[in-house]
Enzyme design. Sequence first.
Site, PDB file in Angstrom:
ATOM      1  N   ARG A  79       0.999  -1.293  -0.218  1.00  0.00           N
ATOM      2  CA  ARG A  79      -0.010   0.085  -0.009  1.00  0.00           C
ATOM      3  C   ARG A  79       0.945   1.226  -0.153  1.00  0.00           C
ATOM      4  O   ARG A  79       1.816   1.308   0.844  1.00  0.00           O
ATOM      5  CB  ARG A  79      -1.010   0.069   1.383  1.00  0.00           C
ATOM      6  CG  ARG A  79      -1.965   1.084   1.275  1.00  0.00           C
ATOM      7  CD  ARG A  79      -2.779   1.063   2.658  1.00  0.00           C
ATOM      8  NE  ARG A  79      -3.574  -0.078   2.666  1.00  0.00           N
ATOM      9  CZ  ARG A  79      -4.147  -0.486   3.747  1.00  0.00           C
ATOM     10  NH1 ARG A  79      -4.251   0.190   4.824  1.00  0.00           N
ATOM     11  NH2 ARG A  79      -5.097  -1.523   3.622  1.00  0.00           N
ATOM     12  N   ARG A 148      -1.911   6.657   9.912  1.00  0.00           N
ATOM     13  CA  ARG A 148      -2.017   5.947   8.379  1.00  0.00           C
ATOM     14  C   ARG A 148      -2.203   7.390   7.511  1.00  0.00           C
ATOM     15  O   ARG A 148      -2.001   8.579   7.974  1.00  0.00           O
ATOM     16  CB  ARG A 148      -3.259   5.175   8.250  1.00  0.00           C
ATOM     17  CG  ARG A 148      -3.579   4.231   9.374  1.00  0.00           C
ATOM     18  CD  ARG A 148      -2.513   2.888   8.859  1.00  0.00           C
ATOM     19  NE  ARG A 148      -2.806   1.643   9.626  1.00  0.00           N
ATOM     20  CZ  ARG A 148      -3.356   0.709   9.316  1.00  0.00           C
ATOM     21  NH1 ARG A 148      -4.156   0.988   8.199  1.00  0.00           N
ATOM     22  NH2 ARG A 148      -3.789  -0.289  10.153  1.00  0.00           N
ATOM     23  N   LYS A 228      -6.195   7.248  12.408  1.00  0.00           N
ATOM     24  CA  LYS A 228      -6.515   7.839  10.971  1.00  0.00           C
ATOM     25  C   LYS A 228      -6.953   9.214  11.356  1.00  0.00           C
ATOM     26  O   LYS A 228      -7.598   9.679  12.156  1.00  0.00           O
ATOM     27  CB  LYS A 228      -7.811   6.940  10.666  1.00  0.00           C
ATOM     28  CG  LYS A 228      -7.208   5.642  10.159  1.00  0.00           C
ATOM     29  CD  LYS A 228      -8.412   4.489   9.380  1.00  0.00           C
ATOM     30  CE  LYS A 228      -7.888   3.316   9.123  1.00  0.00           C
ATOM     31  NZ  LYS A 228      -8.765   2.498   8.410  1.00  0.00           N
ATOM     32  N   CYS A 447     -15.463  -2.566  -0.857  1.00  0.00           N
ATOM     33  CA  CYS A 447     -13.916  -2.790  -0.460  1.00  0.00           C
ATOM     34  C   CYS A 447     -13.178  -4.143  -1.238  1.00  0.00           C
ATOM     35  O   CYS A 447     -14.026  -4.662  -2.053  1.00  0.00           O
ATOM     36  CB  CYS A 447     -13.789  -3.414   1.083  1.00  0.00           C
ATOM     37  SG  CYS A 447     -14.483  -4.885   1.216  1.00  0.00           S
ATOM     38  N   CYS A 492     -17.009  -8.238   4.770  1.00  0.00           N
ATOM     39  CA  CYS A 492     -16.700  -8.478   6.432  1.00  0.00           C
ATOM     40  C   CYS A 492     -17.222  -7.410   7.143  1.00  0.00           C
ATOM     41  O   CYS A 492     -17.250  -6.213   6.825  1.00  0.00           O
ATOM     42  CB  CYS A 492     -15.697  -9.281   6.856  1.00  0.00           C
ATOM     43  SG  CYS A 492     -14.310  -7.924   7.281  1.00  0.00           S
ATOM     44  N   CYS A 496     -14.280  -1.502   5.738  1.00  0.00           N
ATOM     45  CA  CYS A 496     -13.067  -0.665   4.825  1.00  0.00           C
ATOM     46  C   CYS A 496     -13.899   0.151   3.705  1.00  0.00           C
ATOM     47  O   CYS A 496     -13.083   1.011   3.371  1.00  0.00           O
ATOM     48  CB  CYS A 496     -12.198  -1.865   4.293  1.00  0.00           C
ATOM     49  SG  CYS A 496     -11.189  -2.605   5.420  1.00  0.00           S
TER      50      CYS A 496
HETATM   51 FE1  SRM Z   1      -9.528  -1.904   5.949  1.00  0.00          FE
HETATM   52  C1  SRM Z   1      -7.957  -4.553   7.708  1.00  0.00           C
HETATM   53  C2  SRM Z   1      -8.219  -3.059   3.173  1.00  0.00           C
HETATM   54  C3  SRM Z   1      -9.952   1.322   4.641  1.00  0.00           C
HETATM   55  C4  SRM Z   1     -11.195  -0.865   8.647  1.00  0.00           C
HETATM   56  N1  SRM Z   1      -8.269  -3.542   5.500  1.00  0.00           N
HETATM   57  C5  SRM Z   1      -7.857  -4.601   6.297  1.00  0.00           C
HETATM   58  C6  SRM Z   1      -6.975  -5.550   5.454  1.00  0.00           C
HETATM   59  C7  SRM Z   1      -5.494  -4.974   5.449  1.00  0.00           C
HETATM   60  C8  SRM Z   1      -7.031  -6.790   5.953  1.00  0.00           C
HETATM   61  C9  SRM Z   1      -6.142  -7.467   6.880  1.00  0.00           C
HETATM   62  O1  SRM Z   1      -6.134  -6.857   7.996  1.00  0.00           O
HETATM   63  O2  SRM Z   1      -5.664  -8.445   6.673  1.00  0.00           O
HETATM   64  C10 SRM Z   1      -7.607  -5.318   4.233  1.00  0.00           C
HETATM   65  C11 SRM Z   1      -6.582  -5.378   2.895  1.00  0.00           C
HETATM   66  C12 SRM Z   1      -7.333  -6.276   1.590  1.00  0.00           C
HETATM   67  C13 SRM Z   1      -6.640  -6.343   0.475  1.00  0.00           C
HETATM   68  O3  SRM Z   1      -6.407  -7.303   0.078  1.00  0.00           O
HETATM   69  O4  SRM Z   1      -6.302  -5.426   0.025  1.00  0.00           O
HETATM   70  C14 SRM Z   1      -8.091  -3.670   4.256  1.00  0.00           C
HETATM   71  N2  SRM Z   1      -9.017  -1.164   4.122  1.00  0.00           N
HETATM   72  C15 SRM Z   1      -8.838  -1.789   2.893  1.00  0.00           C
HETATM   73  C16 SRM Z   1      -8.829  -1.039   1.910  1.00  0.00           C
HETATM   74  C17 SRM Z   1      -7.672  -0.951   0.705  1.00  0.00           C
HETATM   75  C18 SRM Z   1     -10.063  -1.131   1.387  1.00  0.00           C
HETATM   76  C19 SRM Z   1     -10.605  -0.563  -0.045  1.00  0.00           C
HETATM   77  O5  SRM Z   1     -11.301  -1.044  -0.677  1.00  0.00           O
HETATM   78  O6  SRM Z   1     -10.177   0.502  -0.459  1.00  0.00           O
HETATM   79  C20 SRM Z   1      -8.732   0.522   2.478  1.00  0.00           C
HETATM   80  C21 SRM Z   1      -7.341   1.016   2.549  1.00  0.00           C
HETATM   81  C22 SRM Z   1      -7.355   2.422   2.985  1.00  0.00           C
HETATM   82  C23 SRM Z   1      -5.943   3.006   2.854  1.00  0.00           C
HETATM   83  O7  SRM Z   1      -5.343   3.438   1.888  1.00  0.00           O
HETATM   84  O8  SRM Z   1      -5.125   3.252   3.975  1.00  0.00           O
HETATM   85  C24 SRM Z   1      -9.114   0.328   3.838  1.00  0.00           C
HETATM   86  N3  SRM Z   1     -10.379  -0.213   6.646  1.00  0.00           N
HETATM   87  C25 SRM Z   1     -10.492   1.014   5.629  1.00  0.00           C
HETATM   88  C26 SRM Z   1     -11.490   1.887   6.188  1.00  0.00           C
HETATM   89  C27 SRM Z   1     -12.181   3.000   5.820  1.00  0.00           C
HETATM   90  C28 SRM Z   1     -11.327   4.412   6.284  1.00  0.00           C
HETATM   91  O9  SRM Z   1     -10.324   4.228   6.899  1.00  0.00           O
HETATM   92  O10 SRM Z   1     -11.769   5.622   5.844  1.00  0.00           O
HETATM   93  C29 SRM Z   1     -12.090   1.236   7.624  1.00  0.00           C
HETATM   94  C30 SRM Z   1     -12.937   1.743   8.655  1.00  0.00           C
HETATM   95  C31 SRM Z   1     -12.668   2.812   9.409  1.00  0.00           C
HETATM   96  C32 SRM Z   1     -11.745   2.153  10.661  1.00  0.00           C
HETATM   97  O11 SRM Z   1     -10.620   2.244  10.415  1.00  0.00           O
HETATM   98  O12 SRM Z   1     -12.382   1.979  11.574  1.00  0.00           O
HETATM   99  C33 SRM Z   1     -11.096   0.114   7.630  1.00  0.00           C
HETATM  100  N4  SRM Z   1      -9.560  -2.657   7.938  1.00  0.00           N
HETATM  101  C34 SRM Z   1     -10.243  -1.947   8.873  1.00  0.00           C
HETATM  102  C35 SRM Z   1     -10.370  -2.928   9.931  1.00  0.00           C
HETATM  103  C36 SRM Z   1     -11.299  -2.725  11.310  1.00  0.00           C
HETATM  104  C37 SRM Z   1     -10.559  -1.902  12.181  1.00  0.00           C
HETATM  105  C38 SRM Z   1     -10.850  -1.948  13.646  1.00  0.00           C
HETATM  106  O13 SRM Z   1     -11.013  -0.890  14.334  1.00  0.00           O
HETATM  107  O14 SRM Z   1     -11.485  -2.883  14.072  1.00  0.00           O
HETATM  108  C39 SRM Z   1      -9.580  -3.868   9.640  1.00  0.00           C
HETATM  109  C40 SRM Z   1      -9.187  -5.095  10.520  1.00  0.00           C
HETATM  110  C41 SRM Z   1      -7.938  -4.845  11.631  1.00  0.00           C
HETATM  111  O15 SRM Z   1      -7.476  -3.639  11.490  1.00  0.00           O
HETATM  112  O16 SRM Z   1      -7.893  -5.780  12.527  1.00  0.00           O
HETATM  113  C42 SRM Z   1      -8.903  -3.660   8.336  1.00  0.00           C
HETATM  114 FE1  SF4 Z   2     -13.405  -6.023   3.258  1.00  0.00          FE
HETATM  115 FE2  SF4 Z   2     -13.313  -7.077   5.703  1.00  0.00          FE
HETATM  116 FE3  SF4 Z   2     -11.412  -7.196   3.964  1.00  0.00          FE
HETATM  117 FE4  SF4 Z   2     -11.868  -4.794   4.963  1.00  0.00          FE
HETATM  118  S1  SF4 Z   2     -11.035  -6.343   6.048  1.00  0.00           S
HETATM  119  S2  SF4 Z   2     -11.192  -5.261   2.865  1.00  0.00           S
HETATM  120  S3  SF4 Z   2     -14.136  -4.795   5.044  1.00  0.00           S
HETATM  121  S4  SF4 Z   2     -13.286  -8.075   3.636  1.00  0.00           S
END
Ligand code: SRM
Ligand code: SF4
Length: 597
Positions: A79, A148, A228, A447, A492, A496
């Site tokens: 990323r 981030r 964030k 996502c 899930c 995201c």
């Molecule tokens: Fe996310 C985890 C993708 C924005 C909440 N997110 C992940 C992971 C890294 C999965 C993992 O932990 O193994 C995903 C990678 C998937 C892949 O194959 O690429 C992933 N998140 C993404 C992206 C790429 C989704 C997208 O379709 O664009 C976004 C990357 C943003 C960036 O450039 O930094 C992305 N994730 C978000 C957002 C939206 C936002 O930030 O505005 C959220 C919700 C807001 C938040 O942070 O609460 C988000 N991602 C999560 C979470 C839940 C965090 C929590 O507090 O519980 C996880 C899981 C974790 O962290 O344990 C997660």
């Molecule tokens: Fe989507 Fe969940 Fe993976 Fe985030 S962690 S990219 S919400 S499936």
Amino acid sequence: MATDEKEKLTPAEEAKITGRYLRGDIGPELVDGNDFFGKTSELLLKAHGTYQQDDRDARAAARASGGGKGEKAFIFMVRTRVPGGKLTWQQMLAELDICDELGNSTLRITTRQGLQHHGIPKRSLKETIKRINDTKLTTLAACGDVNRNVMCCPAPHHFDPVHEQLQALTDALAEHFKPKTKAYYEIWLRDTCTGEQTCLQGDQDTASTAGDDVEPIYGPTYLPRKFKMAVGLPGDNCVDLYANDLGFMAICENFNVVGYNLVVGGGFGVTPSAKKTFPAVAKRLCYVTADQVVAVAEAIVKVQRDFGNRADRKQARLKYLLHDRGLDWFKAKVEEYYGAPLPEPHPEDVWGFDDHLGWHEQGDGRWFYGLNVENGRLKDEGDFRIKTALRVICNRLQPSLRLTSHQSILFCDIAADDRGTLEDILREHGVKLSHEISTVRRWSMACVAWPTCGLSITEAERALPGIIDQFERELAKIGLHREAFTVRMTGCPNGCARPYNSDIGLVGKSAGKYTILVGGRLLGDRLNFIFRDSIPEADVVPTIMPLFHYFKHERSADETFGDFCHRKGAEDLVAWTDQFAIAGGTGETNGAANGKH
Ligand code: SRM
Ligand code: SF4
């Protein structure tokens, strides 16, 4: 810390404690000949901007063809952090080259204005990260327990200095909170990595061991969890300020930013098995002047650093600290760390939202064009060749670029005479122009989910286009195809694609099934609520459409779909749609569901 408390630390905390400022054994493991890293390195790698993954389609196929559990063939997601989504055409071309030469030939615009590569093999990881850094972008702190990518309203307006001021703050925050460890430079940017000797930082070779490192803000164990930030405007909350740990809402006077309302504790991750987890929109904390803002942000981050939960990662985000201790306690602590009292927020709040698509004059004689990129995926597939179109535009028009938090792209600094050329290039490559895209598709996002996301329960990016096709047909039938509302889908409950403040949220519940939430809105300052649960993918649109019939009949003037659902509430919506089904989908429910007869 008492021993019994220490014993409760999570593996991620242990990895940070023993990791010597994010080094661990990443360096030696990078060259150990395996196609994967060990568990501890996997955790530390996140702060370097990469995740160890595997292609879950390939694993399922191997299982199906009798390959036992299916061996994991490891690949990496990388990323790039792009503060405010601002990048040059040269940087974009370099990212496209990387995805074609080292990754899976697609590049993805993320929901936080970043870029992601998928399918990078371990042997190409160092080259990938180095090449990204060669363009003056970085993957450092794109993931991990640090601040981030900082989001910012990307509109390149030059009518007044406001947007430049927002981007300047964004750049300052990104730099201020960037980890200072030299590990990143040692491991990825030097020609050979021995894990711990000399390293190249900037243009200088410097002697470096972990002992030299200092993290003035984070300390040696960084933050309890990801953090964030987003910078936006009350009249254009395109960055979803309320979904961030820390949102900066600019307050303007005479076309200048004079200060910011700070909103704190937004976050969307939910773990259904962990009962105490919940999505939260941020709370309004205080007003700060423009010259105070970075110092107050530092105080906020340090309070989370010192008081956030390090024993349970599911309770470690700032939202849980606020929930457990209360906003008053938190504000008092921030004031203590900052060293002065902080005034109440300015009365202004969010009131507008713009996706910046289509043509806009910039205010300096040039134009920008916002192009919708479905679910952010830049790829060539059959006649649809958006990735090649992007290359041609970059080479021929040399625009500056901005990524949006809705996974779209803005081509900026276009001369008036070049507007036709840009449109022609897109058309020649089978890419629809923004005004040719339906309203429902324009405001949708999904996502990544399957096949790369290790946490996905079911499909999102690959399922949403079909769902939008159905919505287009059904909304046109009842004349609501011009209504603007957000549809956000995730594989899930981690959220995201920010499904929990959208008009319609579709959240993966189990294989092929979704929770349907309604009642959020474009402004992003309100959570939605569950309308129906465990709905099979094929039934999602048929389940939601009765709500649109209801909306059509009973909306008040200018009421949006999200506001309508919010006004009616879950119980009423469920009762009405049940009646609708009994009445055979005619919409003639005699108000029975509302107790109106
Ligand atoms: Fe996310 C985890 C993708 C924005 C909440 N997110 C992940 C992971 C890294 C999965 C993992 O932990 O193994 C995903 C990678 C998937 C892949 O194959 O690429 C992933 N998140 C993404 C992206 C790429 C989704 C997208 O379709 O664009 C976004 C990357 C943003 C960036 O450039 O930094 C992305 N994730 C978000 C957002 C939206 C936002 O930030 O505005 C959220 C919700 C807001 C938040 O942070 O609460 C988000 N991602 C999560 C979470 C839940 C965090 C929590 O507090 O519980 C996880 C899981 C974790 O962290 O344990 C997660
Ligand atoms: Fe989507 Fe969940 Fe993976 Fe985030 S962690 S990219 S919400 S499936």
